[in-house]
Design a protein around this motif. Sequence first.
Motif, mmCIF file in Angstrom:
data_model
loop_
_atom_site.group_PDB
_atom_site.id
_atom_site.type_symbol
_atom_site.label_atom_id
_atom_site.label_comp_id
_atom_site.label_asym_id
_atom_site.label_seq_id
_atom_site.Cartn_x
_atom_site.Cartn_y
_atom_site.Cartn_z
ATOM 1 N N UNK A 54 0.894 -1.139 -0.041
ATOM 2 C CA UNK A 54 0.150 0.200 0.058
ATOM 3 C C UNK A 54 0.966 1.210 0.017
ATOM 4 N N UNK A 55 1.840 1.245 0.771
ATOM 5 C CA UNK A 55 2.931 2.343 0.739
ATOM 6 C C UNK A 55 3.589 2.784 -0.612
ATOM 7 N N UNK A 56 3.845 1.795 -1.415
ATOM 8 C CA UNK A 56 4.248 1.851 -2.735
ATOM 9 C C UNK A 56 3.540 2.426 -3.780
ATOM 10 N N UNK A 57 2.179 2.356 -3.331
ATOM 11 C CA UNK A 57 0.880 2.809 -4.468
ATOM 12 C C UNK A 57 1.082 4.309 -4.339
ATOM 13 N N UNK A 58 1.395 5.149 -3.352
ATOM 14 C CA UNK A 58 1.542 6.463 -3.305
ATOM 15 C C UNK A 58 2.358 6.905 -4.673
ATOM 16 N N UNK A 59 3.655 6.249 -4.772
ATOM 17 C CA UNK A 59 4.347 6.692 -5.924
ATOM 18 C C UNK A 59 3.901 6.153 -7.162
#
Length: 391
Positions: A93-98
Amino acid sequence: MTASRPPPSGPRGRRPGEDPLTDRSDALTGPTAPAVPTGPTSEIAEGAARAPHAFIAGLPKAELHVHHVGSASPRIVAELAARHPDSKVPTDPEALADYFSFTDFAHFIEVYLSVVDLIRTPEDVRLLTFEVARELARQQVRYAELTITPYSSTRRGIDARAFMDAIEDARKAAEAELGTVLRWCFDIPGEAGLEAAQETTRLATDDRLRPEGLVSFGLGGPEIGVPRPQFKPYFDRAIAAGLRSVPHAGETTGPQTVWDALTHLGAERIGHGTSSARDEKLLAHLAEQRIALEVCPTSNIATRAVPSLDEHPLTTFVDAGVLVTVNSDDPPMFGTDLNNEYAVAARLLGLDERGLADLAKNAVDASFLDEAGKARIREEIDAYTAEWLAP
């Protein structure tokens, strides 16, 4: 909409204790302050932080321009990506911000379609739909018209009947369990051409398939190179079948696209309509005919449809007397939600609590909800606002 100015004392800190529409005493305790976007929309953070967030968080609302797949939260996107490991979508989920950082509108469409590709089974459809409803309920959204692109799923092999059953099962569960009423807008993905238009029209008008919650017919995707007049026969069929016309227009092209949507597609509301601000005659027509614009400020900045928040035409629309509604479009992809969009509008228009309540009633008035349902939500907005402002 009247842009009421905030009193010198600022917003009150009192909350009503009961939700009169759904009779849930905890209805106003769940939402937190709206998320503030980062990256290309970071300029919104400064203005949104000054808005009366607590009032917005509990304000009953309707949303008219929010996309089904585009509303998938990072948690749900990551879960779907894990189910389908051949996808290039990150499972973190955190990588989805990029991943959800867009260089332009074309890049946004590319990323959006990669998420669409994660919806491969009726179970995926049902999961996504109910979770979108859960997020809407968290923001006190009482009624939403969710834009769905069934062609994207049926052409990937999901049986049409199973697709309809999945969204309807989620819709009924959302109303029963969450108190949020969902209705559907089936839209044509413009980039897929007339084949998609034909199939979307069939799915929307075939009595054996048409879902109970379907109220409107739309057109999304890129506008450049996708002229609106070619879709007239399909909109004619949908309108003849009792559906309302709500195409996207004037988001990344000029005012003529909006005129085309009005003239050829019988548009009753316009998705985005951003470039309408460049045509005084068009603004006058929209105002006179009470044709609402579904405005999505953060989306317009994120996709570079508008260069900056200070250049957004929302104030121009309001000054021209156009009926405007504020919406979130594809909220997780743009690092926003509906509460944040209300905060953005409060900054741009100088709204206090009464102005925000009027803005919420705009969406109710422009919706395709029945009159009794509209009256209930209007009354709830008024009761909430009166109690909030009571001495």
